[in-house]
Scaffold this motif. Structure first.
Motif, short mmCIF file in Angstrom:
data_model
loop_
_atom_site.label_atom_id
_atom_site.label_comp_id
_atom_site.label_asym_id
_atom_site.label_seq_id
_atom_site.Cartn_x
_atom_site.Cartn_y
_atom_site.Cartn_z
N HIS A 98 0.84 -1.21 0.00
CA HIS A 98 0.00 0.00 0.00
C HIS A 98 0.87 1.26 0.00
O HIS A 98 0.66 2.18 -0.80
N ASN A 99 1.86 1.29 0.90
CA ASN A 99 2.71 2.48 0.99
C ASN A 99 3.64 2.61 -0.20
O ASN A 99 4.01 3.73 -0.60
N LEU A 100 4.06 1.48 -0.79
CA LEU A 100 4.84 1.54 -2.02
C LEU A 100 4.00 2.17 -3.13
O LEU A 100 4.50 2.99 -3.91
N GLY A 101 2.72 1.81 -3.18
CA GLY A 101 1.83 2.43 -4.14
C GLY A 101 1.72 3.94 -3.94
O GLY A 101 1.67 4.71 -4.91
N ASN A 102 1.69 4.37 -2.69
CA ASN A 102 1.66 5.82 -2.40
C ASN A 102 2.88 6.53 -2.98
O ASN A 102 2.77 7.61 -3.56
N CYS A 103 4.06 5.90 -2.80
CA CYS A 103 5.30 6.50 -3.31
C CYS A 103 5.27 6.60 -4.84
O CYS A 103 5.61 7.64 -5.41
N LEU A 104 4.85 5.51 -5.48
CA LEU A 104 4.80 5.49 -6.94
C LEU A 104 3.79 6.51 -7.48
O LEU A 104 4.04 7.16 -8.49
N PHE A 105 2.66 6.63 -6.79
CA PHE A 105 1.65 7.61 -7.21
C PHE A 105 2.21 9.02 -7.08
O PHE A 105 2.00 9.86 -7.95
N THR A 106 2.91 9.30 -5.99
CA THR A 106 3.50 10.62 -5.78
C THR A 106 4.50 10.96 -6.88
O THR A 106 4.60 12.12 -7.30
N GLU A 107 5.22 9.95 -7.36
CA GLU A 107 6.19 10.16 -8.44
C GLU A 107 5.54 10.11 -9.83
O GLU A 107 6.24 10.11 -10.83
N LYS A 108 4.21 10.02 -9.85
CA LYS A 108 3.43 9.98 -11.10
C LYS A 108 3.72 8.73 -11.92
O LYS A 108 3.55 8.73 -13.14
N GLU A 109 4.17 7.67 -11.25
CA GLU A 109 4.34 6.38 -11.91
C GLU A 109 3.04 5.59 -11.70
O GLU A 109 2.96 4.66 -10.89
N TYR A 110 2.01 5.97 -12.45
CA TYR A 110 0.68 5.46 -12.20
C TYR A 110 0.55 3.97 -12.51
O TYR A 110 -0.18 3.24 -11.83
N GLY A 111 1.28 3.51 -13.51
CA GLY A 111 1.24 2.08 -13.81
C GLY A 111 1.79 1.25 -12.67
O GLY A 111 1.20 0.23 -12.27
N GLY A 112 2.92 1.67 -12.11
CA GLY A 112 3.51 0.97 -10.97
C GLY A 112 2.63 1.06 -9.75
O GLY A 112 2.53 0.10 -8.97
N GLU A 115 -0.19 -1.49 -9.94
CA GLU A 115 0.27 -2.85 -9.61
C GLU A 115 0.51 -3.01 -8.11
O GLU A 115 0.21 -4.05 -7.54
N ALA A 116 1.06 -1.96 -7.47
CA ALA A 116 1.33 -2.04 -6.04
C ALA A 116 0.03 -2.15 -5.25
O ALA A 116 -0.09 -2.98 -4.34
N TYR A 117 -0.97 -1.35 -5.59
CA TYR A 117 -2.26 -1.43 -4.90
C TYR A 117 -2.95 -2.76 -5.18
O TYR A 117 -3.62 -3.33 -4.30
N LYS A 118 -2.79 -3.26 -6.37
CA LYS A 118 -3.39 -4.55 -6.71
C LYS A 118 -2.79 -5.65 -5.84
O LYS A 118 -3.52 -6.52 -5.32
N ASN A 119 -1.47 -5.62 -5.65
CA ASN A 119 -0.81 -6.61 -4.78
C ASN A 119 -1.22 -6.43 -3.33
O ASN A 119 -1.33 -7.41 -2.58
N ALA A 120 -1.44 -5.18 -2.92
CA ALA A 120 -1.89 -4.94 -1.55
C ALA A 120 -3.28 -5.54 -1.34
O ALA A 120 -3.56 -6.14 -0.29
N ARG A 131 -8.41 0.06 -1.80
CA ARG A 131 -9.31 -0.09 -2.94
C ARG A 131 -9.55 1.27 -3.62
O ARG A 131 -9.59 1.36 -4.84
N TYR A 132 -9.74 2.30 -2.82
CA TYR A 132 -9.96 3.64 -3.37
C TYR A 132 -8.72 4.10 -4.13
O TYR A 132 -8.81 4.63 -5.25
N ASN A 133 -7.54 3.92 -3.52
CA ASN A 133 -6.31 4.35 -4.18
C ASN A 133 -6.07 3.58 -5.47
O ASN A 133 -5.56 4.12 -6.46
N PHE A 134 -6.44 2.30 -5.47
CA PHE A 134 -6.31 1.48 -6.66
C PHE A 134 -7.15 2.03 -7.80
O PHE A 134 -6.69 2.18 -8.94
N ALA A 135 -8.39 2.37 -7.50
CA ALA A 135 -9.29 2.93 -8.51
C ALA A 135 -8.80 4.29 -8.99
O ALA A 135 -8.86 4.61 -10.19
N LEU A 136 -8.30 5.09 -8.08
CA LEU A 136 -7.81 6.41 -8.44
C LEU A 136 -6.58 6.32 -9.33
O LEU A 136 -6.44 7.07 -10.30
N ALA A 137 -5.67 5.42 -8.99
CA ALA A 137 -4.46 5.25 -9.79
C ALA A 137 -4.80 4.78 -11.20
O ALA A 137 -4.18 5.22 -12.18
#
Length: 254
Positions: A98-112, A115-120, A131-137
């Motif tokens: 989940h937190n890895l997804g936050n970092c990737l989203f902050t860096e605008k690496e939306y594809g990564g 995937e991170a939220y999906k694994n979470a 789930r919300y962050n996954f949909a937003l990404a």
């Protein structure tokens, strides 16, 4: 659309139980500092804990949290990736992903981030924030698709052509300026030479020429005598000061 920030919170709660099992003094100290928002102090304690227990996910995870709070996203991302590798439970994996997804989203690496939220969600499919962050990404990824290799190459070639054109223009300007300066210097030099020749001609006609021979022997000797006299005065003054500074003391006859 709801704001993104409220859902991008660092997940932290499972660490309280983990610290009891590890019997690590640095970990609870780091947790206390983190709770007080002293993130730099927390980072120091978590690094100590990580060095003592390098195979425990909790230290890397907490370290990532403290670094993330200090806005060092790239470094925090590495710590969360390490926590994922060391994770032993689904809870640990869920929070680290989940937190890895936050970092990737902050860096605008939306594809990564997707995937991170999906694994979470695979580790905890019931977490609403993930789930919300996954949909937003996914939405951001749809609106900001990654560039293809052809697009990257086109932009690269375009930038290269622009740089070459800019370099040529700069070289041309430099050459033109150099030629102008050269012409100006030539004109100035010619004018100066004419003036110098004229002045020299007038000076030669109106003033007597200097006589050969230079300084006379008598004047040279007087100058040498004056210099020697000054040196003698200085030396006498120095010797006098030495006598004052170092008065002689008779040695005692024991």
């Amino acid at each position: 659309m709801k704001k993104i920030l409220p859902y991008f919170l660092i997940l932290f709660s499972f660490l309280a139980t983990a610290q009891k099992k590890e019997k690590d003094k640095s970990l609870p100290k780091g947790n206390d500092a983190f709770a007080e928002k002293k993130y730099a102090d927390a980072e120091a304690d978590y690094r100590i804990s990580q060095s003592k227990f390098p195979k425990k996910a909790v230290a890397s995870y907490n370290l990532g949290n403290s670094i993330y709070r200090q806005k060092q996203v790239a470094e925090a991302k590495n710590q969360f990736a390490k926590a994922i590798k060391e994770a032993k439970t689904k809870t640990e994996k869920h929070r680290a992903f989940h937190n890895l997804g936050n970092c990737l989203f902050t860096e605008k690496e939306y594809g990564g981030a997707v995937e991170a939220y999906k694994n979470a969600l695979r580790s905890n499919p019931n977490d609403e924030e993930t789930r919300y962050n996954f949909a937003l990404a996914k939405e951001y990824l749809k609106n900001n698709p990654p560039k293809s290799e052809d697009d990257k190459n086109k932009n690269k070639d375009k930038n290269k052509d622009e740089k070459e054109k800019e370099k040529k223009d700069q070289n041309k300007d430099n050459k033109d300026n150099k030629d102008k300066d050269k012409d100006k210097n030539e004109d100035k030099k010619d004018g100066k030479n004419d003036k110098d020749n004229k002045d020299n001609k007038e000076n030669n006609q109106g003033k007597p020429k200097p006589q050969p021979g230079g300084i006379s022997k008598e004047r040279l000797q007087n100058l040498l005598d004056a210099v020697q006299n000054e040196e003698k005065k200085v030396q006498d003054k120095v010797n006098k000061e030495k006598v004052r500074a170092n008065p002689s003391k008779p040695e005692k006859d024991w």
